[in-house]
Scaffold this motif. Structure first.
Motif, PDB file in Angstrom:
ATOM      1  N   TRP A  60     -12.534  -7.534 -10.815  1.00  0.00           N
ATOM      2  CA  TRP A  60     -11.335  -7.115 -11.519  1.00  0.00           C
ATOM      3  C   TRP A  60     -10.482  -6.296 -10.572  1.00  0.00           C
ATOM      4  O   TRP A  60     -11.001  -5.518  -9.770  1.00  0.00           O
ATOM      5  CB  TRP A  60     -11.688  -6.280 -12.752  1.00  0.00           C
ATOM      6  N   ALA A  61      -9.172  -6.476 -10.639  1.00  0.00           N
ATOM      7  CA  ALA A  61      -8.263  -5.753  -9.751  1.00  0.00           C
ATOM      8  C   ALA A  61      -7.016  -5.341 -10.523  1.00  0.00           C
ATOM      9  O   ALA A  61      -6.696  -5.916 -11.565  1.00  0.00           O
ATOM     10  CB  ALA A  61      -7.878  -6.629  -8.566  1.00  0.00           C
ATOM     11  N   ARG A  62      -6.335  -4.342  -9.968  1.00  0.00           N
ATOM     12  CA  ARG A  62      -5.047  -3.913 -10.524  1.00  0.00           C
ATOM     13  C   ARG A  62      -4.280  -3.206  -9.419  1.00  0.00           C
ATOM     14  O   ARG A  62      -4.855  -2.694  -8.461  1.00  0.00           O
ATOM     15  CB  ARG A  62      -5.227  -2.999 -11.728  1.00  0.00           C
ATOM     16  N   TRP A  63      -2.971  -3.213  -9.551  1.00  0.00           N
ATOM     17  CA  TRP A  63      -2.107  -2.518  -8.599  1.00  0.00           C
ATOM     18  C   TRP A  63      -1.790  -1.141  -9.145  1.00  0.00           C
ATOM     19  O   TRP A  63      -1.434  -0.987 -10.308  1.00  0.00           O
ATOM     20  CB  TRP A  63      -0.816  -3.292  -8.384  1.00  0.00           C
ATOM     21  N   THR A  64      -1.878  -0.137  -8.292  1.00  0.00           N
ATOM     22  CA  THR A  64      -1.436   1.221  -8.603  1.00  0.00           C
ATOM     23  C   THR A  64      -0.442   1.587  -7.519  1.00  0.00           C
ATOM     24  O   THR A  64      -0.825   1.952  -6.415  1.00  0.00           O
ATOM     25  CB  THR A  64      -2.620   2.204  -8.618  1.00  0.00           C
ATOM     26  N   GLY A  65       0.836   1.457  -7.815  1.00  0.00           N
ATOM     27  CA  GLY A  65       1.858   1.604  -6.775  1.00  0.00           C
ATOM     28  C   GLY A  65       1.731   0.431  -5.812  1.00  0.00           C
ATOM     29  O   GLY A  65       1.749  -0.718  -6.216  1.00  0.00           O
ATOM     30  N   ASP A  66       1.613   0.722  -4.516  1.00  0.00           N
ATOM     31  CA  ASP A  66       1.416  -0.357  -3.550  1.00  0.00           C
ATOM     32  C   ASP A  66      -0.030  -0.407  -3.064  1.00  0.00           C
ATOM     33  O   ASP A  66      -0.312  -0.942  -2.009  1.00  0.00           O
ATOM     34  CB  ASP A  66       2.382  -0.214  -2.373  1.00  0.00           C
ATOM     35  N   VAL A  67      -0.954   0.117  -3.845  1.00  0.00           N
ATOM     36  CA  VAL A  67      -2.377   0.105  -3.524  1.00  0.00           C
ATOM     37  C   VAL A  67      -3.083  -0.836  -4.498  1.00  0.00           C
ATOM     38  O   VAL A  67      -2.975  -0.680  -5.716  1.00  0.00           O
ATOM     39  CB  VAL A  67      -2.985   1.523  -3.620  1.00  0.00           C
ATOM     40  N   VAL A 132       0.752 -10.212  -7.775  1.00  0.00           N
ATOM     41  CA  VAL A 132       1.610  -9.701  -6.705  1.00  0.00           C
ATOM     42  C   VAL A 132       1.990  -8.245  -6.899  1.00  0.00           C
ATOM     43  O   VAL A 132       2.437  -7.596  -5.953  1.00  0.00           O
ATOM     44  CB  VAL A 132       2.883 -10.552  -6.542  1.00  0.00           C
ATOM     45  N   GLY A 133       1.833  -7.732  -8.094  1.00  0.00           N
ATOM     46  CA  GLY A 133       2.095  -6.316  -8.336  1.00  0.00           C
ATOM     47  C   GLY A 133       3.516  -5.915  -8.011  1.00  0.00           C
ATOM     48  O   GLY A 133       4.475  -6.495  -8.517  1.00  0.00           O
ATOM     49  N   PRO A 134       3.700  -4.921  -7.125  1.00  0.00           N
ATOM     50  CA  PRO A 134       5.052  -4.431  -6.841  1.00  0.00           C
ATOM     51  C   PRO A 134       5.878  -5.376  -5.978  1.00  0.00           C
ATOM     52  O   PRO A 134       7.065  -5.171  -5.803  1.00  0.00           O
ATOM     53  CB  PRO A 134       4.791  -3.115  -6.102  1.00  0.00           C
TER      54      PRO A 134
END
Length: 153
Positions: A60-67, A132-134
């Motif tokens: 499982w993954a998630r973006w926190t800002g650009d991390v 792709v997140g941010p």
């Protein structure tokens, strides 16, 4: 004696499964988390030596800002924090030959880490924006072209 030992093992197994479920739900809760697989595109990144060129098991993954935060491990809750940026290739469809473990509608994105290592993260097509997140411009790199209007004769 044997019955007590088997009972103790079952209790420990149930506790480990309960802890894993609670930790996974805490990671996913309230954020744009997505199921993914990861692989290295060359030498493994610093601090993640076991990452190989084959697709990993599901994480499982998630973006926190650009991390990008990747939760790995079913029982031992380990989270990798990768300050990454999307490369120029953007999002692309994973070829069927490589997508054996990634699903039928898998897309991937190649990320460059600060140490110069390249990794690929794949997810289902429905998680395109979360993948792709941010870096939202990368999400439209492989979309089909809009239809051209017909000319009136």
């Amino acid at each position: 004696m044997l019955f007590a030992l088997i009972f103790l093992i079952l209790i420990l197994l149930a506790a480990a499964l309960g802890r894993e479920r609670r930790a996974r739900l805490n990671f996913i809760d309230g954020t744009f988390a997505f199921a993914c697989r990861v692989r290295a595109c060359g030498p493994p990144p610093t601090g993640w030596r076991w990452l190989r060129r084959n697709w990993s098991r599901r994480m499982w993954a998630r973006w926190t800002g650009d991390v990008l935060m990747i939760r790995r491990g079913p029982v031992f809750d380990r989270t990798r924090r990768l300050a990454a940026e999307v490369t120029a290739t953007g999002v692309y469809v994973v070829p069927r030959a490589e997508a054996r473990r990634c699903g039928t509608q898998a897309i991937a994105v190649r990320l460059r880490l600060p140490d110069g290592a390249l990794i690929e993260v794949t997810a289902d097509r429905s998680a395109r924006a979360e993948l792709v997140g941010p870096f939202l411009a990368a999400a439209i790199s492989d979309l089909p072209r809009a239809p051209v209007p017909r000319r009136d004769v």
